[in-house]
Design an enzyme around this catalytic site. Structure first.
Site, mmCIF file in Angstrom:
data_model
loop_
_atom_site.group_PDB
_atom_site.id
_atom_site.type_symbol
_atom_site.label_atom_id
_atom_site.label_comp_id
_atom_site.label_asym_id
_atom_site.label_seq_id
_atom_site.Cartn_x
_atom_site.Cartn_y
_atom_site.Cartn_z
ATOM 1 N N ARG A 142 0.859 -1.186 0.000
ATOM 2 C CA ARG A 142 0.000 0.000 0.000
ATOM 3 C C ARG A 142 0.893 1.233 0.000
ATOM 4 N NH1 ARG A 142 2.263 1.828 3.755
ATOM 5 N NH2 ARG A 142 0.704 3.462 3.815
ATOM 6 N N ASP A 190 -1.870 10.780 -2.011
ATOM 7 C CA ASP A 190 -2.196 9.748 -2.998
ATOM 8 C C ASP A 190 -2.485 10.349 -4.361
ATOM 9 O OD1 ASP A 190 -2.835 8.497 -0.270
ATOM 10 O OD2 ASP A 190 -2.701 6.832 -1.682
HETATM 11 O O1 MRU Z 1 -4.525 3.369 2.214
HETATM 12 P P1 MRU Z 1 -3.036 3.506 2.144
HETATM 13 O O2 MRU Z 1 -2.321 2.934 3.320
HETATM 14 O O3 MRU Z 1 -2.488 2.995 0.829
HETATM 15 O O4 MRU Z 1 -2.809 5.065 2.169
HETATM 16 C C1 MRU Z 1 -1.517 5.595 2.110
HETATM 17 C C2 MRU Z 1 -1.466 7.058 2.279
HETATM 18 O O5 MRU Z 1 -2.468 7.720 2.424
HETATM 19 C C3 MRU Z 1 -0.118 7.702 2.173
HETATM 20 O O6 MRU Z 1 -0.071 8.851 2.963
HETATM 21 C C4 MRU Z 1 0.109 8.114 0.711
HETATM 22 O O7 MRU Z 1 -0.059 7.014 -0.130
HETATM 23 C C5 MRU Z 1 1.447 8.676 0.510
HETATM 24 S S1 MRU Z 1 2.657 7.424 0.432
HETATM 25 C C6 MRU Z 1 4.187 8.009 0.273
#
Ligand code: MRU
Length: 358
Positions: free
Chosen positions: A51, A240
């Site tokens: 993730r 994201d």
């Molecule tokens: O749902 P996730 O754990 O994939 O969400 C990740 C995030 O929100 C992070 O802050 C984002 O991907 C930035 S990663 C460098």
């Protein structure tokens, strides 16, 4: 970065399989998992074994490699690409990586497809490492400035996991922190627990511990009072998807931290590689916000005294819940964007000056 003193990346290719660190098992178990098929890659993204926006992109790139290993038929590669793009909707790195792989593969002869795909997937991952390292050098300047002004430990608040586990290495939000620590600047990190999946507590705190960086986990609602008490010098979060307008989509709860930081005059930075910029959508309401299973809210996972991982229900059985995974922080609350090219304003002009694409 390191786990038990040994250096790792979050994803690599070895003996015809893609290796990942299974993040659903951290921090209690460190398990390296093999992805052998396109189905494995899609499942790893959907179930969040991998993730974080840049790592999802890297996994999608290697997912195309696995698809080609299974079947070089163009329809199969197309179908696999669609499955990857649809595996999680919000992080733009996913579709960015799949498009980049497909562009690179167009007009490549069948017997060269695998070789070219492997090289491109590796390049995507290597570039991410370089970009995240540069984010670190650029963000370090802000931390140094705060340290030179106050001459005491710099307290940084972060949300979710935008650490090396969310990228290929270094992380985005954590890269300036790792660089500052290497330079000997005293740092302490407030780690938002980040309900419902607890990426802050389970992953950010874990990786900071492995690098000996002092950190304290806080409940998601604690940041506000810490800011009012002067115990936060700056916030750094990941993203994201960041629009060319400077609006930032990140893990649910980021927006409330930005509001509290704004009210307390605390700098709020967002760190990102350019692969996280959405150059097309201009209206943040059009960003697809992932809604995940409400079981992630109603149940919680932990380890019992016999070291077994257990999941238990914490809500009344009949209660309904909703699990939106991301929110939007409007550009006006963002002090600056820390990118691989430098720090810019969270605005069309800021991004235009930094990147030539607009
Ligand atoms: O749902 P996730 O754990 O994939 O969400 C990740 C995030 O929100 C992070 O802050 C984002 O991907 C930035 S990663 C460098």
């Amino acid at each position: 970065m390191r786990i038990n003193g040994k250096k790792y990346r979050t994803i690599w290719y070895e003996d015809d399989v893609v290796k990942i660190i299974d993040q659903t098992k951290l921090p209690h178990q460190f398990i390296i998992k093999d992805l052998k098929t396109i189905k494995d890659a899609v499942k790893a993204i959907k179930t969040m074994e991998v993730r974080g926006a840049p790592l999802i992109g890297g996994t999608a790139a290697y997912g195309i490699v696995l698809a080609i290993q299974e079947n070089k038929n163009l329809d199969f590669i197309k179908k696999s690409s669609e499955e990857l793009v649809n595996s999680r909707p919000t992080a733009i790195n996913l579709q960015w990586a799949v498009h980049r792989m497909n562009n690179r593969l167009s007009f490549v002869k069948s017997d060269e497809l695998l070789d070219v795909a492997l090289k491109e997937a590796k390049l995507i991952c290597d570039e991410d490492v370089k970009f995240c390292e540069n984010i670190g050098f650029n963000g370090l300047k802000i931390i140094e400035e705060i340290y030179n002004k106050n001459n005491k430990t710099v307290n940084i608040l972060t949300h979710c996991n935008a650490g090396w586990l969310a990228t290929i290495d270094w992380g985005t939000a954590t890269s300036p922190i790792y660089h500052a620590h290497k330079k000997g600047i005293p740092i302490h990190v407030w780690v938002d627990e980040t309900r419902p999946r607890n990426q802050g507590a389970n992953l950010t705190s874990y990786e900071l511990n492995e690098e000996n960086i002092p950190n304290t986990i806080i409940a998601d609602n604690t940041g506000g009072i810490l800011m009012q008490r002067g115990e936060v010098d700056m916030c750094i979060v990941g993203t994201d998807r960041t629009l060319s307008t400077g609006d930032v989509c990140n893990k649910i709860g980021t927006y409330l931290k930005a509001l509290a930081a704004f009210d307390n005059n605390i700098p709020f930075y967002v760190a990102l590689p350019s692969s996280t910029i959405d150059w097309d959508i201009k209206d943040y309401k059009k960003i697809p916000i992932e809604e995940r299973d409400s079981m992630e809210l109603s149940h919680i996972e932990g380890i019992d005294e016999q070291n077994n991982i257990k999941r238990v229900l914490i809500y009344p059985k009949k209660s309904k819940s909703i699990n939106l995974a991301f929110d939007i922080t409007p550009a006006k609350y963002v002090t600056g964007l820390i990118t691989e090219k430098g720090i810019c304003k969270a605005s069309i002009n800021g991004l235009k000056q930094m990147f030539s694409k607009l």
